[in-house]
Design an enzyme around this catalytic site. Structure first.
Site, PDB file in Angstrom:
ATOM      1  N   GLY B  32       2.622 -32.726  12.978  1.00  0.00           N
ATOM      2  CA  GLY B  32       2.001 -31.403  13.005  1.00  0.00           C
ATOM      3  C   GLY B  32       0.505 -31.485  13.209  1.00  0.00           C
ATOM      4  O   GLY B  32      -0.179 -32.253  12.534  1.00  0.00           O
ATOM      5  N   GLY B  36      -4.004 -28.836   8.849  1.00  0.00           N
ATOM      6  CA  GLY B  36      -3.851 -30.041   8.053  1.00  0.00           C
ATOM      7  C   GLY B  36      -3.858 -31.300   8.913  1.00  0.00           C
ATOM      8  O   GLY B  36      -4.688 -32.194   8.728  1.00  0.00           O
ATOM      9  N   GLU B 191      -4.451  -6.938   9.017  1.00  0.00           N
ATOM     10  CA  GLU B 191      -5.237  -7.136  10.240  1.00  0.00           C
ATOM     11  C   GLU B 191      -4.516  -6.592  11.465  1.00  0.00           C
ATOM     12  O   GLU B 191      -5.118  -5.940  12.321  1.00  0.00           O
ATOM     13  CB  GLU B 191      -5.565  -8.627  10.406  1.00  0.00           C
ATOM     14  CG  GLU B 191      -6.601  -9.071   9.371  1.00  0.00           C
ATOM     15  CD  GLU B 191      -6.862 -10.573   9.317  1.00  0.00           C
ATOM     16  OE1 GLU B 191      -7.898 -10.961   8.772  1.00  0.00           O
ATOM     17  OE2 GLU B 191      -6.025 -11.347   9.803  1.00  0.00           O
TER      18      GLU B 191
END
Lengths: 446, 446
Positions: B32, B36, B191
């Site tokens: 990924g 992170g 949002e």
């Protein structure tokens, strides 16, 4: 939650729409919002008639820069703008997303999926489609370049191929994945091949660890004896030289015999294995022309009268790529944006003169094409251009290409965004749109 | 056509790759390349080990601005950058496009479609997926917002709905097409709702002739008693007030009972007909966690030790949304970008200390979360923010939001492009990406 101001606006809009119908104002229907259709609307500027624009897309596409979307230089929204946004201030223009399927010329109706629109004047500007020269099956093995979706798919395919090559353990697979074949040596093919070569050799170059993108093989195939057949022989040779310098394998005088899944066979008996075949070999008239029920020319285009109207139907005009028109010397008018725009202005003037009740009826003037010249960019500081007998190449032609394309690009935002991207790419050797969307990852091991 | 310089580069690259394997350097595998994974690679900076990053996409996505792609403000390439381009200068980092499917912890292997990768250290940072709270069937009737494709599909759907409303003769159809439902009152939902309301009331407003986009009905549904549950009650109320002022129909304390094709039923018995249901109600841990074969927490996340490693597997770390971690007060660490980035830096330091042969072996330090606060934007000059006990809203919060998001956005080009788009939108009330791509035109009459 209507607020007072908004309700009033709505009512006004409704009244305008209803008023229109009550007063029986002339209805002008425009099919297609490419360079022809859009320019027609912008130059019509006549309050005495209502204009309705039908298009299959919500956006006007600036085709000359589409290849830069396919080669990861520009974003899709950089080269496109919503049609209704461009025409927002022309209150008598209505834009509708419609897939036009046919015509009833006797009843003066345009047919679309599920309905029809009546017109008093019809302006047909549907543009052209990709031509596979009688081999429709080749479409599924190649990538065309007519729509934004085409460009985004091409971009995803090329970027994905390099990713797969990085993943691959087989040298044959790597070679096939890193071979890009561009079919067609016209301006689009030349621009694509140059941009792919630069993408591989400069932009992607340092980003991979297991492959060397600079080893990518970019092939440009042209069936006739030279690239850029509409340009002078001198400029054709220049273009071929500049492309070769960029590392493009230019092959002229070679036709395509067969295209299949991952390969291409040529008329010289050679075969190229390639996961990336981009088709820029030709355009055909929009098949919508067949629905008119008139005799078309060999290219499927509609022969029109000197005023650009359909013979026997003075209320129907055909403009842009679909019109078969000749200039004063008898040469066919090319399928270029400036030609479509000139035709649009010509037809806008004719219709405006006829619908204005105060204007004296005049005989319709014949269309005259003003050839402003042609240009094609090849790469960084490399381009060719000719206008009349004057021709130039290299840095000067490249700057002229940049400036003219920026000027003609519709909308301030798009101009500024493209200028920024170009400046950025020029100084960094990077491209801003190397994003794969909607691309499935192969489930096969590579 | 290799030229000398290029061949040398290739050979060097090959030698590096081969050398790596020969020397048996520690292999760090990162799954990924979100906040992170990417931060891990950037802060690892350790030449003694090789890092391989596996991701299903070729790009790192700046999730906090994804809603602006869905609401036609930004282009896809503005909020994304190729992972390999970001990491190009770190020569010991290899990026591969891989769809990871499982693990063999005993053999220290990560499995993907068709193969496996061995590791000495594994850093798992796959992020989260959209949660439908046990109703997977709802997915096909709603639009999520986790990937660029999600955002592009949402954008196409909303823009297409207004086009269809303009085409429609039925008031019921118009109403259904012009109703946008956002499910979930967290930051993303807030949002989105604010941005949709502004899109309809300001951006689209003057572009249509038969409908008034300002009449669009934007509904925000939140099951709990207030919006932005993680913020203070005061800011929740502020956000609700600001949204209402924008014209959003805020409904709190109302759950979703059923979602179908074009409608939504709520726990208060009411039903909303809407062609545009956007799902921002929750995220679930990435289902990849199940493949680890360890006991997960209620949310499907992986309980990790104080050093963020998997119990019993000190060589496996879990960071970001997938990690079930608590702060010093025992509160769960939220699934936010800053948390993922702090975890990444923590793990990078641990592994770096352990693979450096000269470094003395230390006990691993426990991870400490530093809560920098939270913010959410609601619309033009409207936002809420809190950091520690300090909280603010309105213009100041909005400016802080803009500056922080620009600063954290990866890459100079993206920063500049986004800054330009924002400035342009602020002054013109227009949005730059109102382009429908890949959207089929309905063949039904509307």
């Amino acid at each position: 939650m209507p607020r007072t101001g908004e309700s009033q606006n709505l009512s006004l809009a409704l009244l305008q729409t209803m008023g229109v119908k009550k007063k029986n104002r002339p209805q002008v229907l425009v099919v297609g919002a490419g360079f022809g259709g859009l320019t027609f609307c912008q130059s019509f500027a006549c309050r005495e008639a209502d204009v309705t624009v039908l298009d299959r897309q919500n956006h006007h596409l600036f085709q000359p820069l589409l290849y830069q979307v396919a080669t990861a230089g520009l974003s899709a929204p950089d080269v496109a703008q919503p049609i209704r946004s461009i025409l927002r201030r022309q209150k008598n223009v209505t834009v509708l997303l419609r897939n036009v399927t046919g015509f009833d010329l006797a009843r003066r109706e345009v047919l679309f999926d599920g309905g029809s629109h009546r017109y008093d004047y019809l302006v047909l500007a549907p543009g052209s489609v990709t031509s596979y020269f009688g081999h429709p099956a080749w479409e599924k093995h190649t990538h065309g370049l007519k729509t934004l979706d085409d460009a985004l798919r091409t971009r995803a395919q090329i970027l994905l191929a390099f990713e797969q090559a990085e993943n691959s353990a087989s040298d044959d697979d790597k070679k096939r994945l890193m071979t890009i074949v561009v079919v067609g040596g016209g301006p689009t093919g030349v621009e694509l091949a140059g941009a792919f070569a630069e993408l591989a050799r400069h932009v992607l170059r340092r980003d991979f660890r297991r492959i060397d993108p600079a080893q990518a093989h970019v092939v440009l195939i042209e069936a006739s004896s030279r690239l850029l057949g509409q340009f002078s022989k001198h400029l054709s040779a220049k273009a071929a030289k500049q492309l070769t310098k960029l590392g493009v394998d230019v092959r002229t005088g070679v036709g395509v015999e067969k295209v299949g899944d991952g390969f291409l066979e040529m008329s010289d008996g050679k075969r190229i294995e390639s996961a990336n075949i981009v088709w820029a070999a030709g355009v055909a008239a929009n098949p919508l022309a067949k629905e008119l029920g008139v005799k078309l020319d060999k290219g499927g285009r509609v022969p029109v009268g000197p005023d650009l109207s359909l013979p026997g139907h003075p209320e129907v005009f055909v403009i842009g790529d679909l019109a078969c028109v000749h200039d004063e010397k008898g040469h066919p008018v090319p399928g270029l944006a400036p030609a479509a725009m000139q035709m649009a202005r010509h037809v806008a003037k004719i219709i405006r003169d006829e619908v204005r009740p105060t204007a004296p009826q005049k005989n319709r003037a014949p269309f005259k094409y003003w050839d402003k010249g042609m240009m094609a960019t090849i790469g960084r500081s490399k381009a060719v251009a000719q206008t009349g007998k004057f021709e130039f190449s290299g840095w000067l032609a490249w700057m002229a290409w940049l400036v003219i394309h920026l000027l003609y690009l519709v909308g301030f935002r798009n101009k500024a965004a493209v200028l920024f991207q170009w400046t950025y790419s020029y100084f960094t050797y990077k491209r801003g749109a190397r994003i794969i969307t909607s691309a499935p990852i192969s489930s096969k091991p590579n």
